[in-house]
Scaffold this motif. Structure first.
Motif, PDB file in Angstrom:
ATOM      1  N   LEU A 174     -65.198  24.941 -53.401  1.00 51.58           N
ATOM      2  CA  LEU A 174     -65.363  26.320 -52.935  1.00 51.58           C
ATOM      3  C   LEU A 174     -66.762  26.599 -52.406  1.00 51.58           C
ATOM      4  N   LEU A 175     -67.736  25.799 -52.805  1.00 45.34           N
ATOM      5  CA  LEU A 175     -69.099  26.019 -52.324  1.00 45.34           C
ATOM      6  C   LEU A 175     -69.206  25.858 -50.811  1.00 45.34           C
ATOM      7  N   THR A 176     -68.270  25.108 -50.215  1.00 40.91           N
ATOM      8  CA  THR A 176     -68.298  24.914 -48.758  1.00 40.91           C
ATOM      9  C   THR A 176     -67.895  26.169 -48.004  1.00 40.91           C
ATOM     10  N   ARG A 177     -67.505  27.208 -48.702  1.00 41.23           N
ATOM     11  CA  ARG A 177     -67.100  28.464 -48.055  1.00 41.23           C
ATOM     12  C   ARG A 177     -68.297  29.373 -47.780  1.00 41.23           C
ATOM     13  N   PHE A 178     -69.479  28.961 -48.231  1.00 40.75           N
ATOM     14  CA  PHE A 178     -70.691  29.762 -48.121  1.00 40.75           C
ATOM     15  C   PHE A 178     -71.743  29.015 -47.305  1.00 40.75           C
ATOM     16  N   PRO A 179     -72.636  29.751 -46.623  1.00 37.76           N
ATOM     17  CA  PRO A 179     -73.705  29.077 -45.871  1.00 37.76           C
ATOM     18  C   PRO A 179     -74.694  28.391 -46.818  1.00 37.76           C
ATOM     19  N   CYS A 218     -58.328  34.824 -52.856  1.00 39.87           N
ATOM     20  CA  CYS A 218     -57.825  35.018 -51.498  1.00 39.87           C
ATOM     21  C   CYS A 218     -57.093  33.779 -51.000  1.00 39.87           C
ATOM     22  N   GLU A 219     -57.703  32.616 -51.151  1.00 41.25           N
ATOM     23  CA  GLU A 219     -57.082  31.392 -50.644  1.00 41.25           C
ATOM     24  C   GLU A 219     -55.754  31.115 -51.346  1.00 41.25           C
ATOM     25  N   THR A 220     -55.687  31.352 -52.638  1.00 42.64           N
ATOM     26  CA  THR A 220     -54.445  31.149 -53.383  1.00 42.64           C
ATOM     27  C   THR A 220     -53.343  32.067 -52.858  1.00 42.64           C
ATOM     28  N   GLU A 221     -53.679  33.344 -52.661  1.00 37.79           N
ATOM     29  CA  GLU A 221     -52.681  34.303 -52.170  1.00 37.79           C
ATOM     30  C   GLU A 221     -52.270  34.006 -50.728  1.00 37.79           C
ATOM     31  N   LEU A 222     -53.209  33.582 -49.905  1.00 34.39           N
ATOM     32  CA  LEU A 222     -52.879  33.252 -48.514  1.00 34.39           C
ATOM     33  C   LEU A 222     -51.987  32.015 -48.449  1.00 34.39           C
ATOM     34  N   GLN A 223     -52.193  31.077 -49.343  1.00 37.57           N
ATOM     35  CA  GLN A 223     -51.313  29.909 -49.407  1.00 37.57           C
ATOM     36  C   GLN A 223     -49.907  30.323 -49.838  1.00 37.57           C
ATOM     37  N   ARG A 224     -49.814  31.293 -50.727  1.00 38.51           N
ATOM     38  CA  ARG A 224     -48.500  31.806 -51.141  1.00 38.51           C
ATOM     39  C   ARG A 224     -47.762  32.465 -49.982  1.00 38.51           C
ATOM     40  N   LEU A 225     -48.521  32.988 -49.024  1.00 42.10           N
ATOM     41  CA  LEU A 225     -47.914  33.568 -47.821  1.00 42.10           C
ATOM     42  C   LEU A 225     -47.386  32.497 -46.868  1.00 42.10           C
ATOM     43  N   VAL A 282     -55.946  26.734 -45.069  1.00 44.57           N
ATOM     44  CA  VAL A 282     -56.647  28.003 -44.882  1.00 44.57           C
ATOM     45  C   VAL A 282     -57.961  27.961 -45.650  1.00 44.57           C
ATOM     46  N   ARG A 283     -58.997  28.533 -45.047  1.00 38.10           N
ATOM     47  CA  ARG A 283     -60.294  28.658 -45.702  1.00 38.10           C
ATOM     48  C   ARG A 283     -60.769  30.096 -45.548  1.00 38.10           C
ATOM     49  N   VAL A 284     -61.343  30.628 -46.609  1.00 33.10           N
ATOM     50  CA  VAL A 284     -61.972  31.945 -46.573  1.00 33.10           C
ATOM     51  C   VAL A 284     -63.472  31.693 -46.603  1.00 33.10           C
ATOM     52  N   ARG A 285     -64.107  31.756 -45.449  1.00 33.16           N
ATOM     53  CA  ARG A 285     -65.563  31.589 -45.340  1.00 33.16           C
ATOM     54  C   ARG A 285     -66.177  32.967 -45.543  1.00 33.16           C
ATOM     55  N   THR A 286     -67.325  33.019 -46.192  1.00 31.30           N
ATOM     56  CA  THR A 286     -67.852  34.341 -46.536  1.00 31.30           C
ATOM     57  C   THR A 286     -69.368  34.384 -46.627  1.00 31.30           C
ATOM     58  N   VAL A 287     -69.890  35.556 -46.329  1.00 30.67           N
ATOM     59  CA  VAL A 287     -71.270  35.925 -46.585  1.00 30.67           C
ATOM     60  C   VAL A 287     -71.223  37.380 -47.018  1.00 30.67           C
ATOM     61  N   GLY A 288     -71.618  37.642 -48.256  1.00 35.28           N
ATOM     62  CA  GLY A 288     -71.579  39.010 -48.754  1.00 35.28           C
ATOM     63  C   GLY A 288     -70.167  39.546 -48.818  1.00 35.28           C
ATOM     64  N   ASN A 289     -69.940  40.699 -48.198  1.00 36.07           N
ATOM     65  CA  ASN A 289     -68.637  41.354 -48.260  1.00 36.07           C
ATOM     66  C   ASN A 289     -67.738  41.044 -47.081  1.00 36.07           C
ATOM     67  N   ALA A 290     -68.107  40.083 -46.272  1.00 34.29           N
ATOM     68  CA  ALA A 290     -67.304  39.738 -45.101  1.00 34.29           C
ATOM     69  C   ALA A 290     -66.548  38.432 -45.341  1.00 34.29           C
ATOM     70  N   ALA A 291     -65.284  38.424 -44.951  1.00 36.45           N
ATOM     71  CA  ALA A 291     -64.458  37.227 -45.054  1.00 36.45           C
ATOM     72  C   ALA A 291     -64.022  36.805 -43.657  1.00 36.45           C
ATOM     73  N   ARG A 292     -64.245  35.542 -43.323  1.00 36.34           N
ATOM     74  CA  ARG A 292     -63.751  34.985 -42.062  1.00 36.34           C
ATOM     75  C   ARG A 292     -62.664  33.984 -42.420  1.00 36.34           C
ATOM     76  N   ILE A 293     -61.460  34.267 -41.972  1.00 38.93           N
ATOM     77  CA  ILE A 293     -60.309  33.455 -42.326  1.00 38.93           C
ATOM     78  C   ILE A 293     -60.103  32.385 -41.260  1.00 38.93           C
TER      79      ILE A 293
END
Length: 87
Positions: A3-8, A24-31, A36-47
């Motif tokens: 999961l550390l690879t999801r952050f800068p 998020c990733e678990t729920e998106l996989q259920r969809l 899928v990767r949830v990349r993030t900085v602060g409160n922003a998620a880039r899917i």
């Protein structure tokens, strides 16, 4: 993958941030998004998802899942999934 690879690099990561990315990733996989990767900085998620998985068709569900996890800014990366995109 780690999961550390999801952050800068150099970003100070908290356990809360790790947990919400994982949630998020678990729920998106259920969809049905298999890669899928949830990349993030602060409160922003880039899917990032594989282009053939048609993530745009379920964008309202993606936004709901990310907001429930605590993200306020949500973006579906038009380039799709790329290994190492936070490097």
């Amino acid at each position: 993958s780690c999961l550390l690879t999801r952050f800068p690099h150099g970003y100070r990561i908290t356990s809360v941030e790790l947990k919400r990315v994982e949630q998020c990733e678990t729920e998106l996989q259920r969809l049905g998004l298999h890669v899928v990767r949830v990349r993030t900085v602060g409160n922003a998620a880039r899917i990032e998802a594989e282009p053939q998985e048609q993530a745009r068709t379920i964008l309202p569900d993606i936004e709901r899942i990310c907001r429930q996890a605590g993200f306020s800014g949500i973006e579906l990366d038009p380039a799709g999934y790329r290994c190492g995109s936070m490097d």
